[in-house]
Design an enzyme around this catalytic site. Structure first.
Site, PDB file in Angstrom:
ATOM      1  N   GLU A  35       0.885  -1.181   0.000  1.00 51.60           N
ATOM      2  CA  GLU A  35       0.000   0.000   0.000  1.00 51.60           C
ATOM      3  C   GLU A  35       0.914   1.221   0.000  1.00 51.60           C
ATOM      4  OE1 GLU A  35      -3.384   1.100  -0.111  1.00 51.60           O
ATOM      5  OE2 GLU A  35      -2.235   2.958  -0.056  1.00 51.60           O
ATOM      6  N   CYS A  43     -12.520   4.555   1.578  1.00 52.45           N
ATOM      7  CA  CYS A  43     -13.642   4.561   2.529  1.00 52.45           C
ATOM      8  C   CYS A  43     -13.214   5.075   3.899  1.00 52.45           C
ATOM      9  CB  CYS A  43     -14.232   3.157   2.643  1.00 52.45           C
ATOM     10  SG  CYS A  43     -15.486   3.035   3.915  1.00 52.45           S
ATOM     11  N   CYS A  48     -16.237   7.355   2.848  1.00 56.75           N
ATOM     12  CA  CYS A  48     -17.455   7.092   3.645  1.00 56.75           C
ATOM     13  C   CYS A  48     -17.341   7.501   5.114  1.00 56.75           C
ATOM     14  CB  CYS A  48     -17.803   5.604   3.627  1.00 56.75           C
ATOM     15  SG  CYS A  48     -17.405   4.734   2.127  1.00 56.75           S
ATOM     16  N   LYS A  51     -16.585  11.284   5.804  1.00 61.52           N
ATOM     17  CA  LYS A  51     -17.761  11.993   5.248  1.00 61.52           C
ATOM     18  C   LYS A  51     -18.965  11.861   6.184  1.00 61.52           C
ATOM     19  CE  LYS A  51     -20.678   9.936   3.328  1.00 61.52           C
ATOM     20  NZ  LYS A  51     -20.786   9.318   2.053  1.00 61.52           N
ATOM     21  N   LYS A  52     -19.226  10.631   6.650  1.00 65.63           N
ATOM     22  CA  LYS A  52     -20.392  10.432   7.532  1.00 65.63           C
ATOM     23  C   LYS A  52     -20.233  11.233   8.824  1.00 65.63           C
ATOM     24  CE  LYS A  52     -24.356   8.368   8.581  1.00 65.63           C
ATOM     25  NZ  LYS A  52     -24.672   6.974   8.793  1.00 65.63           N
ATOM     26  N   TYR A 178     -23.409  11.470  -6.090  1.00 67.29           N
ATOM     27  CA  TYR A 178     -23.344  11.216  -4.652  1.00 67.29           C
ATOM     28  C   TYR A 178     -22.555  12.307  -3.927  1.00 67.29           C
ATOM     29  CZ  TYR A 178     -24.641   6.230  -5.124  1.00 67.29           C
ATOM     30  OH  TYR A 178     -25.286   5.061  -5.349  1.00 67.29           O
ATOM     31  N   ILE A 179     -21.289  12.455  -4.368  1.00 65.50           N
ATOM     32  CA  ILE A 179     -20.375  13.311  -3.606  1.00 65.50           C
ATOM     33  C   ILE A 179     -20.839  14.761  -3.660  1.00 65.50           C
ATOM     34  CG2 ILE A 179     -17.974  14.095  -3.436  1.00 65.50           C
ATOM     35  CD1 ILE A 179     -17.089  11.339  -4.418  1.00 65.50           C
ATOM     36  N   ALA A 180     -21.301  15.192  -4.840  1.00 66.47           N
ATOM     37  CA  ALA A 180     -21.744  16.582  -4.993  1.00 66.47           C
ATOM     38  C   ALA A 180     -22.900  16.882  -4.041  1.00 66.47           C
ATOM     39  CB  ALA A 180     -22.168  16.851  -6.436  1.00 66.47           C
ATOM     40  N   GLU A 182     -23.887  15.172  -1.330  1.00 67.30           N
ATOM     41  CA  GLU A 182     -23.540  15.018   0.086  1.00 67.30           C
ATOM     42  C   GLU A 182     -22.751  16.234   0.590  1.00 67.30           C
ATOM     43  OE1 GLU A 182     -23.581  10.146   0.359  1.00 67.30           O
ATOM     44  OE2 GLU A 182     -21.643  11.126   0.248  1.00 67.30           O
ATOM     45  N   GLY A 263     -17.326  12.117 -10.650  1.00 69.37           N
ATOM     46  CA  GLY A 263     -17.084  10.690 -10.867  1.00 69.37           C
ATOM     47  C   GLY A 263     -15.692  10.266 -10.428  1.00 69.37           C
ATOM     48  N   ASP A 304     -13.293  -0.988  -6.610  1.00 68.90           N
ATOM     49  CA  ASP A 304     -13.535   0.098  -7.566  1.00 68.90           C
ATOM     50  C   ASP A 304     -12.672   0.007  -8.819  1.00 68.90           C
ATOM     51  OD1 ASP A 304     -15.325   1.046  -5.741  1.00 68.90           O
ATOM     52  OD2 ASP A 304     -14.281   2.922  -5.309  1.00 68.90           O
ATOM     53  N   THR A 312     -18.275   0.511  -1.097  1.00 72.08           N
ATOM     54  CA  THR A 312     -17.417  -0.220  -0.163  1.00 72.08           C
ATOM     55  C   THR A 312     -17.918  -1.637   0.155  1.00 72.08           C
ATOM     56  OG1 THR A 312     -16.658   1.815   0.822  1.00 72.08           O
ATOM     57  CG2 THR A 312     -16.468  -0.141   2.189  1.00 72.08           C
ATOM     58  N   ALA A 342     -27.336   4.462  -0.681  1.00 73.72           N
ATOM     59  CA  ALA A 342     -27.855   5.654   0.002  1.00 73.72           C
ATOM     60  C   ALA A 342     -27.033   6.870  -0.387  1.00 73.72           C
ATOM     61  CB  ALA A 342     -27.796   5.460   1.514  1.00 73.72           C
ATOM     62  N   HIS A 437     -45.708   1.702  15.896  1.00 71.64           N
ATOM     63  CA  HIS A 437     -46.171   3.075  15.994  1.00 71.64           C
ATOM     64  C   HIS A 437     -45.650   3.759  17.260  1.00 71.64           C
ATOM     65  CE1 HIS A 437     -48.924   6.329  15.122  1.00 71.64           C
ATOM     66  NE2 HIS A 437     -49.351   6.297  16.370  1.00 71.64           N
ATOM     67  N   GLU A 442     -42.977   2.843   9.911  1.00 69.07           N
ATOM     68  CA  GLU A 442     -44.285   2.185   9.808  1.00 69.07           C
ATOM     69  C   GLU A 442     -44.960   2.507   8.471  1.00 69.07           C
ATOM     70  OE1 GLU A 442     -47.568   3.581  12.386  1.00 69.07           O
ATOM     71  OE2 GLU A 442     -46.286   5.275  12.894  1.00 69.07           O
TER      72      GLU A 442
HETATM   73  P1  NDP Z   1     -21.300  10.008  -9.496  1.00 67.25           P
HETATM   74  O1  NDP Z   1     -21.116   9.043 -10.588  1.00 67.25           O
HETATM   75  O2  NDP Z   1     -22.313   9.770  -8.454  1.00 67.25           O
HETATM   76  O3  NDP Z   1     -21.670  11.421 -10.126  1.00 67.25           O
HETATM   77  C1  NDP Z   1     -20.803  12.054 -11.036  1.00 67.25           C
HETATM   78  C2  NDP Z   1     -21.440  13.352 -11.460  1.00 67.25           C
HETATM   79  O4  NDP Z   1     -20.491  14.087 -12.202  1.00 67.25           O
HETATM   80  C3  NDP Z   1     -22.645  13.154 -12.344  1.00 67.25           C
HETATM   81  O5  NDP Z   1     -23.551  14.185 -12.070  1.00 67.25           O
HETATM   82  C4  NDP Z   1     -22.061  13.292 -13.734  1.00 67.25           C
HETATM   83  O6  NDP Z   1     -22.970  13.764 -14.676  1.00 67.25           O
HETATM   84  C5  NDP Z   1     -21.004  14.348 -13.514  1.00 67.25           C
HETATM   85  N1  NDP Z   1     -19.884  14.280 -14.448  1.00 67.25           N
HETATM   86  C6  NDP Z   1     -19.205  13.186 -14.812  1.00 67.25           C
HETATM   87  N2  NDP Z   1     -18.209  13.514 -15.670  1.00 67.25           N
HETATM   88  C7  NDP Z   1     -18.281  14.851 -15.837  1.00 67.25           C
HETATM   89  C8  NDP Z   1     -17.540  15.790 -16.598  1.00 67.25           C
HETATM   90  N3  NDP Z   1     -16.521  15.409 -17.362  1.00 67.25           N
HETATM   91  N4  NDP Z   1     -17.899  17.087 -16.528  1.00 67.25           N
HETATM   92  C9  NDP Z   1     -18.922  17.482 -15.740  1.00 67.25           C
HETATM   93  N5  NDP Z   1     -19.669  16.643 -15.005  1.00 67.25           N
HETATM   94  C10 NDP Z   1     -19.342  15.346 -15.047  1.00 67.25           C
HETATM   95  O7  NDP Z   1     -19.840  10.248  -8.905  1.00 67.25           O
HETATM   96  P2  NDP Z   1     -19.296  10.878  -7.557  1.00 67.25           P
HETATM   97  O8  NDP Z   1     -18.013  11.525  -7.933  1.00 67.25           O
HETATM   98  O9  NDP Z   1     -20.329  11.683  -6.875  1.00 67.25           O
HETATM   99  O10 NDP Z   1     -19.008   9.578  -6.687  1.00 67.25           O
HETATM  100  C11 NDP Z   1     -18.171   8.558  -7.214  1.00 67.25           C
HETATM  101  C12 NDP Z   1     -18.647   7.203  -6.803  1.00 67.25           C
HETATM  102  O11 NDP Z   1     -18.343   7.009  -5.442  1.00 67.25           O
HETATM  103  C13 NDP Z   1     -20.141   7.017  -6.930  1.00 67.25           C
HETATM  104  O12 NDP Z   1     -20.485   6.490  -8.172  1.00 67.25           O
HETATM  105  C14 NDP Z   1     -20.472   6.078  -5.814  1.00 67.25           C
HETATM  106  O13 NDP Z   1     -20.467   4.776  -6.317  1.00 67.25           O
HETATM  107  C15 NDP Z   1     -19.364   6.275  -4.810  1.00 67.25           C
HETATM  108  N6  NDP Z   1     -19.871   7.023  -3.654  1.00 67.25           N
HETATM  109  C16 NDP Z   1     -20.847   6.464  -2.894  1.00 67.25           C
HETATM  110  C17 NDP Z   1     -21.357   7.134  -1.813  1.00 67.25           C
HETATM  111  C18 NDP Z   1     -22.437   6.504  -1.005  1.00 67.25           C
HETATM  112  O14 NDP Z   1     -22.616   5.309  -1.099  1.00 67.25           O
HETATM  113  N7  NDP Z   1     -23.203   7.271  -0.218  1.00 67.25           N
HETATM  114  C19 NDP Z   1     -20.872   8.454  -1.439  1.00 67.25           C
HETATM  115  C20 NDP Z   1     -19.867   8.962  -2.315  1.00 67.25           C
HETATM  116  C21 NDP Z   1     -19.397   8.257  -3.374  1.00 67.25           C
HETATM  117  P3  NDP Z   1     -23.973  12.784 -15.463  1.00 67.25           P
HETATM  118  O15 NDP Z   1     -25.090  12.481 -14.509  1.00 67.25           O
HETATM  119  O16 NDP Z   1     -24.382  13.590 -16.624  1.00 67.25           O
HETATM  120  O17 NDP Z   1     -23.157  11.587 -15.834  1.00 67.25           O
END
Ligand code: NDP
Length: 448
Positions: A35, A43, A48, A51-52, A178-180, A182, A263, A304, A312, A342, A437, A442
């Site tokens: 590593e 995570c 995760c 973040k949580k 997701y990340i955006a 959250e 992403g 991943d 995760t 989620a 209840h 419920e």
């Molecule tokens: P996501 O895949 O959820 O979302 C990516 C976002 O970025 C989408 O809105 C996508 O648009 C947009 N996008 C992608 N490429 C571009 C680009 N070149 N220019 C502009 N916008 C772009 O990815 P995240 O980064 O939020 O998270 C990554 C992964 O991590 C998730 O897929 C998830 O699996 C995991 N994760 C899980 C969480 C949880 O379980 N709670 C929390 C955080 C992450 P479009 O919709 O048009 O493709």
């Protein structure tokens, strides 16, 4: 003399790699791991878990306001980011130690350096040492993908968000996933002016339209600004340190911080894999079969870096199944059907199974039941924020195909309900259970 130095060499100490290493060692395999950064992976170190903890910290902003309606005399409270940040980072250190202890106690030899694959059974460490193994497992995860517009280097990603010196007064978050969502919730609760800039017209487009519409509506009400159909063109850094974000069709946005949440890309490059004939897809993911075996028989991959489902618990299951199959005399495969997920937004979303649109495409006619309600606590708190639960059923069999929820504690509630959905229960079987209840959960047995 054994043929190789190890039975298994794992590259990458995240959720999938650590689970695979630990279980393989418990099955009696001689295991090593490399590593290059910190044991625990995305995570634990920058995903995760921290973040949580920030989500919990952020939610106090609402709880402290609501507490007044419940009779608590709460003075105006100040939030100190550095206290929360440092406590969270200290907890990350603690967890990293626990992960390392687990590896040590199972006899997994850990090399804290980068490793590359130099042969189907050979690894070279950054210090030049070569090791051999009967099986090599790639569990190198993924990293944030950043669009390549001019000035993108002025932005941060979620990796850096945990280490900020201060909460920015204004933040632009690129992406709608997701990340955006959250982090939009987190920064908004901490008092930043948040603008979420999305290239498409929908946030969280893999979730059911009703719950994502509800999140959008609540987020706007909380003060988050959304810009849709906005493709990034360039980012300018001005002399005073502020940024000017230019997106097609939008007025430039002035901000103190820009965070990309666009992403995540598999970490498959620079490992020597292509030269050995390991097939990699157009997204950079290592192609694997149902046993997580790559196109080179002695090289496997989990998590991943394979881009199956970037979650995760999925990586952990893949790592565990790999170890049981290869070293535990217990061949098994992962079932990717009905994986719950989620979004820890404010309020959170949770879902399992098919969305209404997916179910209609696959089954033709579906029945949809829902409950759109204001949680009791929100009523007394004068918080005008409604929860929504939605169940999608096969019209001919009554079988539940999908469950979609937004509201307080939705992920906690959905984890239990997902058992019923995965087991293939019907709407009637949900209704046969007496309501507990008064709870929010419920509503799941009272859907109309
Ligand atoms: P996501 O895949 O959820 O979302 C990516 C976002 O970025 C989408 O809105 C996508 O648009 C947009 N996008 C992608 N490429 C571009 C680009 N070149 N220019 C502009 N916008 C772009 O990815 P995240 O980064 O939020 O998270 C990554 C992964 O991590 C998730 O897929 C998830 O699996 C995991 N994760 C899980 C969480 C949880 O379980 N709670 C929390 C955080 C992450 P479009 O919709 O048009 O493709």
């Amino acid at each position: 003399m054994p043929d190789h130095d190890y039975d298994l060499f794992v590259i990458g100490g995240g959720s999938g790699g650590v689970r695979a290493a630990r279980i393989s060692a418990a099955h009696g395999a001689k295991v090593a791991m490399a590593e290059e950064y910190r044991v625990g992976g995305t995570c634990v170190i920058r995903g995760c878990v921290p973040k949580k903890l920030l989500i919990y910290g952020a939610h106090f902003a609402e709880d402290l306001k609501d507490a007044k309606r419940f009779g608590w005399q709460v003075p105006d409270c100040d939030f100190d980011w550095k206290t929360l940040r440092d406590n969270v980072l200290a907890d990350v250190d603690r967890l990293e130690g626990l992960y390392q202890n687990t590896l040590d106690s199972h006899g997994v030899e850990t090399f804290h350096q980068r490793a590359v694959v130099t042969g189907p059974n050979e690894i070279e460490l950054a210090d030049g040492t070569r090791k051999t193994a009967r099986i090599i497992l790639i569990a190198t995860g993924a990293r944030p993908a950043v669009p390549s517009c001019p000035g993108h280097e002025h932005g941060i990603t979620s990796n850096e968000a945990f280490h900020l010196d201060n909460v920015p007064k204004r933040i632009v978050i690129a992406g709608g996933g997701y990340i955006a969502n959250e982090f939009a919730g987190i920064f908004n609760e901490f008092g930043a002016k948040v603008t979420l800039v999305n290239r498409g017209g929908d946030i969280l487009r893999h979730y059911d339209a009703s719950v994502r519409d509800r999140l959008l509506q609540i987020s706007v009400k909380k003060g988050i600004d959304f810009r849709f159909n906005a493709i990034f063109e360039k980012v300018e850094k001005r002399e005073d340190g502020t940024l000017l974000v230019h997106a097609k069709g939008q007025d430039p946005i002035e901000t103190d911080c820009l965070m990309f949440a666009t992403g995540r890309r598999p970490n498959s490059e620079g490992l020597g894999l292509e030269a050995l004939g390991v097939a990699i897809d157009e997204m950079g993911a290592i192609k694997v079969d149902e046993d997580s075996r790559s196109t080179v028989p002695s090289i496997f991959a989990v998590g991943d870096v394979t881009n199956r489902i970037q979650l995760t618990p999925v990586a952990i299951r893949e790592g565990h199944a790999f170890a049981d199959t290869q070293f535990g005399n217990n061949p098994r495969r992962i079932d990717y059907h009905c994986v719950p997920s989620a979004v820890f937004s404010h309020p959170p979303i949770a879902a399992v199974g098919l969305t209404e649109a997916e179910a209609k495409n696959r089954y033709g006619t579906v029945k949809v039941y829902s409950s759109d309600f204001r949680p009791m606590k929100n009523v007394l708190a004068n918080r005008d924020e409604r929860a929504l639960y939605k169940m999608v059923c096969d019209a001919s069999t009554d079988k539940v195909l999908g469950l979609h929820m937004i509201g307080p504690d939705a992920p906690e509630i959905l984890q239990a309900a997902a058992v019923a959905v995965k087991a293939g229960l019907t709407k009637q079987q949900f209704d046969d259970v007496v309501a507990l209840h008064p709870t929010m959960a419920e509503e799941l047995v009272l859907l109309k």
